[in-house]
Design a protein around this motif. Structure first.
Motif, PDB file in Angstrom:
ATOM      1  N   ARG A  68      19.383 -18.004 -17.373  1.00 48.87           N
ATOM      2  CA  ARG A  68      18.229 -17.612 -16.225  1.00 48.87           C
ATOM      3  C   ARG A  68      17.290 -18.906 -16.428  1.00 48.87           C
ATOM      4  NH1 ARG A  68      18.464 -12.802 -18.262  1.00 48.87           N
ATOM      5  NH2 ARG A  68      16.654 -12.959 -19.040  1.00 48.87           N
ATOM      6  N   LEU A  69      16.664 -19.268 -15.413  1.00 46.44           N
ATOM      7  CA  LEU A  69      15.569 -20.070 -15.524  1.00 46.44           C
ATOM      8  C   LEU A  69      14.233 -19.868 -16.483  1.00 46.44           C
ATOM      9  CD1 LEU A  69      14.067 -22.686 -14.203  1.00 46.44           C
ATOM     10  CD2 LEU A  69      13.100 -21.067 -12.582  1.00 46.44           C
ATOM     11  N   SER A  70      14.143 -18.724 -16.497  1.00 51.84           N
ATOM     12  CA  SER A  70      12.937 -18.134 -17.355  1.00 51.84           C
ATOM     13  C   SER A  70      13.261 -18.380 -18.781  1.00 51.84           C
ATOM     14  CB  SER A  70      12.833 -16.553 -17.067  1.00 51.84           C
ATOM     15  OG  SER A  70      13.975 -15.994 -17.400  1.00 51.84           O
ATOM     16  N   ASN A  71      14.743 -18.022 -19.219  1.00 50.96           N
ATOM     17  CA  ASN A  71      15.009 -18.309 -20.615  1.00 50.96           C
ATOM     18  C   ASN A  71      14.720 -20.130 -20.879  1.00 50.96           C
ATOM     19  OD1 ASN A  71      15.537 -15.720 -21.244  1.00 50.96           O
ATOM     20  ND2 ASN A  71      17.776 -15.794 -20.829  1.00 50.96           N
ATOM     21  N   ASN A  72      15.546 -20.750 -20.075  1.00 49.84           N
ATOM     22  CA  ASN A  72      15.327 -22.179 -20.234  1.00 49.84           C
ATOM     23  C   ASN A  72      13.904 -22.632 -20.349  1.00 49.84           C
ATOM     24  OD1 ASN A  72      17.901 -22.883 -20.587  1.00 49.84           O
ATOM     25  ND2 ASN A  72      18.353 -23.604 -18.812  1.00 49.84           N
ATOM     26  N   MET A  73      12.977 -22.354 -19.349  1.00 50.59           N
ATOM     27  CA  MET A  73      11.707 -22.722 -19.314  1.00 50.59           C
ATOM     28  C   MET A  73      10.886 -22.358 -20.722  1.00 50.59           C
ATOM     29  SD  MET A  73      11.345 -24.696 -16.868  1.00 50.59           S
ATOM     30  CE  MET A  73      11.737 -25.018 -15.296  1.00 50.59           C
ATOM     31  N   LYS A  74      11.176 -20.966 -20.769  1.00 48.93           N
ATOM     32  CA  LYS A  74      10.553 -20.365 -22.274  1.00 48.93           C
ATOM     33  C   LYS A  74      10.911 -21.018 -23.412  1.00 48.93           C
ATOM     34  CE  LYS A  74      10.147 -15.985 -24.975  1.00 48.93           C
ATOM     35  NZ  LYS A  74      10.609 -14.618 -24.998  1.00 48.93           N
ATOM     36  N   GLY A  75      12.385 -21.476 -23.627  1.00 49.27           N
ATOM     37  CA  GLY A  75      12.765 -22.298 -24.527  1.00 49.27           C
ATOM     38  C   GLY A  75      12.044 -23.602 -24.613  1.00 49.27           C
ATOM     39  N   ALA A  76      11.938 -24.340 -23.577  1.00 49.36           N
ATOM     40  CA  ALA A  76      11.226 -25.621 -23.303  1.00 49.36           C
ATOM     41  C   ALA A  76       9.826 -25.386 -23.764  1.00 49.36           C
ATOM     42  CB  ALA A  76      11.494 -26.038 -21.995  1.00 49.36           C
ATOM     43  N   ALA A  77       9.201 -24.581 -23.514  1.00 50.37           N
ATOM     44  CA  ALA A  77       7.790 -24.074 -24.029  1.00 50.37           C
ATOM     45  C   ALA A  77       7.547 -24.002 -25.428  1.00 50.37           C
ATOM     46  CB  ALA A  77       7.072 -22.901 -23.227  1.00 50.37           C
ATOM     47  N   LEU A  78       8.651 -23.054 -25.831  1.00 50.82           N
ATOM     48  CA  LEU A  78       8.652 -23.019 -27.462  1.00 50.82           C
ATOM     49  C   LEU A  78       8.762 -24.003 -28.287  1.00 50.82           C
ATOM     50  CD1 LEU A  78      10.787 -19.595 -27.357  1.00 50.82           C
ATOM     51  CD2 LEU A  78       8.125 -19.726 -28.118  1.00 50.82           C
ATOM     52  N   MET A  79       9.922 -24.943 -27.740  1.00 52.33           N
ATOM     53  CA  MET A  79      10.081 -26.265 -28.511  1.00 52.33           C
ATOM     54  C   MET A  79       8.756 -27.378 -28.435  1.00 52.33           C
ATOM     55  SD  MET A  79      12.027 -28.074 -30.269  1.00 52.33           S
ATOM     56  CE  MET A  79      13.334 -27.022 -30.229  1.00 52.33           C
ATOM     57  N   THR A  80       8.144 -27.089 -27.291  1.00 58.48           N
ATOM     58  CA  THR A  80       7.066 -28.160 -27.220  1.00 58.48           C
ATOM     59  C   THR A  80       6.028 -27.668 -28.058  1.00 58.48           C
ATOM     60  OG1 THR A  80       7.887 -28.796 -24.876  1.00 58.48           O
ATOM     61  CG2 THR A  80       5.248 -29.049 -25.553  1.00 58.48           C
ATOM     62  N   GLY A  81       5.662 -26.607 -28.039  1.00 59.51           N
ATOM     63  CA  GLY A  81       4.612 -25.977 -29.052  1.00 59.51           C
ATOM     64  C   GLY A  81       5.067 -26.225 -30.505  1.00 59.51           C
ATOM     65  N   CYS A  82       6.341 -25.831 -30.670  1.00 61.73           N
ATOM     66  CA  CYS A  82       6.813 -26.323 -32.155  1.00 61.73           C
ATOM     67  C   CYS A  82       6.664 -27.589 -32.560  1.00 61.73           C
ATOM     68  CB  CYS A  82       8.287 -26.055 -32.043  1.00 61.73           C
ATOM     69  SG  CYS A  82       9.215 -26.470 -33.506  1.00 61.73           S
ATOM     70  N   VAL A  83       7.042 -28.594 -31.933  1.00 58.30           N
ATOM     71  CA  VAL A  83       6.731 -29.917 -32.181  1.00 58.30           C
ATOM     72  C   VAL A  83       5.260 -30.360 -32.446  1.00 58.30           C
ATOM     73  CG1 VAL A  83       8.976 -30.814 -31.685  1.00 58.30           C
ATOM     74  CG2 VAL A  83       7.353 -30.924 -30.052  1.00 58.30           C
ATOM     75  N   PHE A  84       4.465 -29.943 -31.352  1.00 59.37           N
ATOM     76  CA  PHE A  84       3.236 -30.183 -31.447  1.00 59.37           C
ATOM     77  C   PHE A  84       2.296 -29.581 -32.618  1.00 59.37           C
ATOM     78  CE2 PHE A  84       3.428 -31.679 -27.341  1.00 59.37           C
ATOM     79  CZ  PHE A  84       2.134 -32.398 -27.023  1.00 59.37           C
ATOM     80  N   SER A  85       3.063 -28.275 -33.262  1.00 59.17           N
ATOM     81  CA  SER A  85       2.396 -27.678 -34.301  1.00 59.17           C
ATOM     82  C   SER A  85       2.875 -28.743 -35.569  1.00 59.17           C
ATOM     83  CB  SER A  85       3.115 -26.301 -34.559  1.00 59.17           C
ATOM     84  OG  SER A  85       2.598 -25.407 -33.382  1.00 59.17           O
ATOM     85  N   TYR A  86       4.172 -29.032 -35.656  1.00 59.17           N
ATOM     86  CA  TYR A  86       4.607 -30.140 -36.810  1.00 59.17           C
ATOM     87  C   TYR A  86       3.777 -31.307 -36.711  1.00 59.17           C
ATOM     88  CZ  TYR A  86       8.727 -27.531 -38.100  1.00 59.17           C
ATOM     89  OH  TYR A  86       9.580 -26.688 -38.894  1.00 59.17           O
ATOM     90  N   VAL A  87       3.393 -31.724 -35.509  1.00 55.73           N
ATOM     91  CA  VAL A  87       2.688 -32.923 -35.531  1.00 55.73           C
ATOM     92  C   VAL A  87       1.161 -32.795 -36.043  1.00 55.73           C
ATOM     93  CG1 VAL A  87       1.325 -34.487 -33.893  1.00 55.73           C
ATOM     94  CG2 VAL A  87       3.731 -33.923 -33.616  1.00 55.73           C
ATOM     95  N   ILE A  88       0.528 -31.528 -35.818  1.00 57.71           N
ATOM     96  CA  ILE A  88      -0.818 -31.343 -36.503  1.00 57.71           C
ATOM     97  C   ILE A  88      -0.494 -31.108 -38.052  1.00 57.71           C
ATOM     98  CG2 ILE A  88      -2.353 -29.431 -36.743  1.00 57.71           C
ATOM     99  CD1 ILE A  88      -1.908 -28.774 -33.787  1.00 57.71           C
ATOM    100  N   ASN A  89       0.609 -30.430 -38.405  1.00 61.54           N
ATOM    101  CA  ASN A  89       0.851 -30.397 -39.864  1.00 61.54           C
ATOM    102  C   ASN A  89       1.013 -31.714 -40.437  1.00 61.54           C
ATOM    103  OD1 ASN A  89       2.243 -29.414 -42.283  1.00 61.54           O
ATOM    104  ND2 ASN A  89       3.878 -30.466 -41.714  1.00 61.54           N
ATOM    105  N   ASP A  90       1.620 -32.667 -39.799  1.00 65.58           N
ATOM    106  CA  ASP A  90       1.999 -34.137 -40.337  1.00 65.58           C
ATOM    107  C   ASP A  90       0.446 -34.693 -40.518  1.00 65.58           C
ATOM    108  OD1 ASP A  90       4.506 -33.369 -40.566  1.00 65.58           O
ATOM    109  OD2 ASP A  90       5.314 -34.560 -38.783  1.00 65.58           O
ATOM    110  N   ALA A  91      -0.339 -34.598 -39.399  1.00 67.02           N
ATOM    111  CA  ALA A  91      -1.486 -35.408 -39.533  1.00 67.02           C
ATOM    112  C   ALA A  91      -2.454 -34.849 -40.674  1.00 67.02           C
ATOM    113  CB  ALA A  91      -2.334 -35.022 -38.253  1.00 67.02           C
ATOM    114  N   PHE A  92      -2.274 -33.503 -40.937  1.00 64.25           N
ATOM    115  CA  PHE A  92      -3.207 -32.876 -42.061  1.00 64.25           C
ATOM    116  C   PHE A  92      -2.622 -33.430 -43.197  1.00 64.25           C
ATOM    117  CE2 PHE A  92      -5.065 -29.275 -39.521  1.00 64.25           C
ATOM    118  CZ  PHE A  92      -5.822 -30.033 -38.993  1.00 64.25           C
TER     119      PHE A  92
END
Length: 293
Positions: free
Chosen positions: A2-26
Motif C-alpha cells: 500500500r502507498l501508506s506503507n511506502n510513504m511511511k517508510g520513506a518518512a521514517l528513513m528521512t527522519g532516521c538519517v536526519f537524526s544520524y546527521v545531528i548525532n554526527d554533528a554533535f
C-alpha cells in the motif's frame, strides 16, 4: 504494498538519517575535546537507561522470542559493532568526503540485497532513481582520487555490514518488538565501546561536552528506532534511496553550526537528490491511482 506503507517508510528513513546527521554533528564537536571511544562510550551509557526504562514500562522487550529471531538479533548486533569498527578505521585514515562518497553506495547495496535475499521486486525505474541520486551525492561530496587508499576497503566492509544489519532487521518477524531490537543494539554498542576504552586516555568532560553528549545520545537513539521501523515498513527498494536526504541535513547543519555555505556544485547535486525524491513520490502516487481504478 500500500502507498501508506511506502510513504511511511520513506518518512521514517528521512527522519532516521536526519537524526544520524545531528548525532554526527554533535560528535564532530565532541572529538575536539575528548577521545573518540570515550565519547562513544559516554554516549552509550546515556542511551541505555531510557531504553531500559521504556522496556520495563512496556514489558514487551522481555517477551519470549523464537530461536530464529534470536539468531537474527545477534547477527544485527554483531553487524552494528563491525560497522562501527570498519567505519571508524576508514574515517581515521581517509578524508571524510571520500568515506561519505563510498557510503552513499549503501542504497544500491541494500536494494540489491533485498532483491537477492528477500525476493523483493525492483523495477528499472527505481534502479534509475537510485543511480541518479547517487550521482547527485557524488557531485556534492566531490571526493578527490588522491584520498582513496587501502582503507577504502574498510569503508566497503562497513557497507557490507550495514547491509547485513538492514536485511537482518527486515527478516525479524513482528514477534520481536522494535524496543527489543533497539535495546539489544544499545547494550551491545555500550559493551563494545566499554572494551575499546581500555587503555584510552580519558579527558575531563565539561558542561558543554555533557550537553553535546546528551544531545548525541538522544539523536542516535531516535535514529536507531526510526531505522528499525523504516526497515520493517514499505518496500526496501522504495525506502532505501531516501538515505540520500542525509546530504540535505548535513548541508543545513553545516550552515547553522559551522558556517559552511554550499557552493554551486553542492546546490546542483542537492537539486538532483531532491528531484529523484519528488520523482519517486510522484510515481508511487500514479501506481496507487491506477491500482484503484
Amino acid at each position: 504494498m500500500r502507498l501508506s506503507n511506502n510513504m511511511k517508510g520513506a518518512a521514517l528513513m528521512t527522519g532516521c538519517v536526519f537524526s544520524y546527521v545531528i548525532n554526527d554533528a554533535f560528535m564532530k564537536l565532541l572529538f575536539s575535546e575528548i577521545a573518540l571511544f570515550q565519547a562513544i562510550f559516554l554516549r552509550s551509557i546515556i542511551t541505555v537507561p531510557p531504553v531500559l526504562v521504556l522496556a520495563w514500562i512496556t514489558k514487551v522487550a522481555i517477551r519470549n522470542i523464537s530461536s530464529q529471531n534470536k539468531r537474527l538479533l545477534w547477527l544485527r548486533v554483531g553487524a552494528e559493532i563491525c560497522t562501527t569498527i570498519a567505519f571508524l578505521t576508514a574515517l581515521k585514515y581517509m578524508p571524510l568526503a571520500n568515506v561519505t562518497a563510498i557510503l552513499q553506495a549503501l542504497p544500491l547495496a541494500v536494494t540489491m540485497a533485498a532483491a537477492l535475499f528477500l525476493s523483493e521486486p525492483v523495477g528499472w525505474r527505481r534502479w534509475s532513481a537510485i543511480l541518479v541520486g547517487f550521482v547527485g551525492v557524488l557531485i556534492v561530496v566531490r571526493p578527490g582520487l588522491e584520498g582513496f587508499n587501502i582503507y577504502s576497503l574498510s569503508a566497503l566492509v562497513a557497507i557490507m555490514f550495514i547491509t547485513a544489519r538492514e536485511i537482518a532487521t527486515r527478516k525479524l518477524t513482528h514477534e520481536v518488538p522494535t524496543i527489543t531490537v533497539v535495546l539489544s543494539t544499545a547494550v551491545g554498542s555500550a559493551l563494545f565501546a566499554g572494551v575499546m576504552t581500555i587503555g584510552t586516555e580519558w579527558h575531563a568532560v565539561n558542561t558543554t561536552s555533557w550537553l553535546l553528549l546528551i544531545g548525541a545520545a538522544f539523536a542516535v537513539l531516535i535514529a536507531t528506532v526510526l531505522s528499525v521501523m523504516a526497515m520493517r515498513t514499505g518496500e526496501i527498494g522504495f525506502v532505501s534511496p531516501f538515505r540520500y536526504t542525509s546530504m540535505l541535513g548535513a548541508i543545513g547543519l553545516g550552515i547553522l553550526m559551522f558556517g559552511d555555505w554550499p557552493d554551486q556544485p553542492t546546490l546542483i547535486g542537492t537539486l538532483i537528490i531532491i528531484s529523484t525524491g519528488i520523482y519517486t513520490f510522484h510515481r508511487e502516487q500514479n501506481i496507487t491511482i491506477r491500482a484503484k481504478k
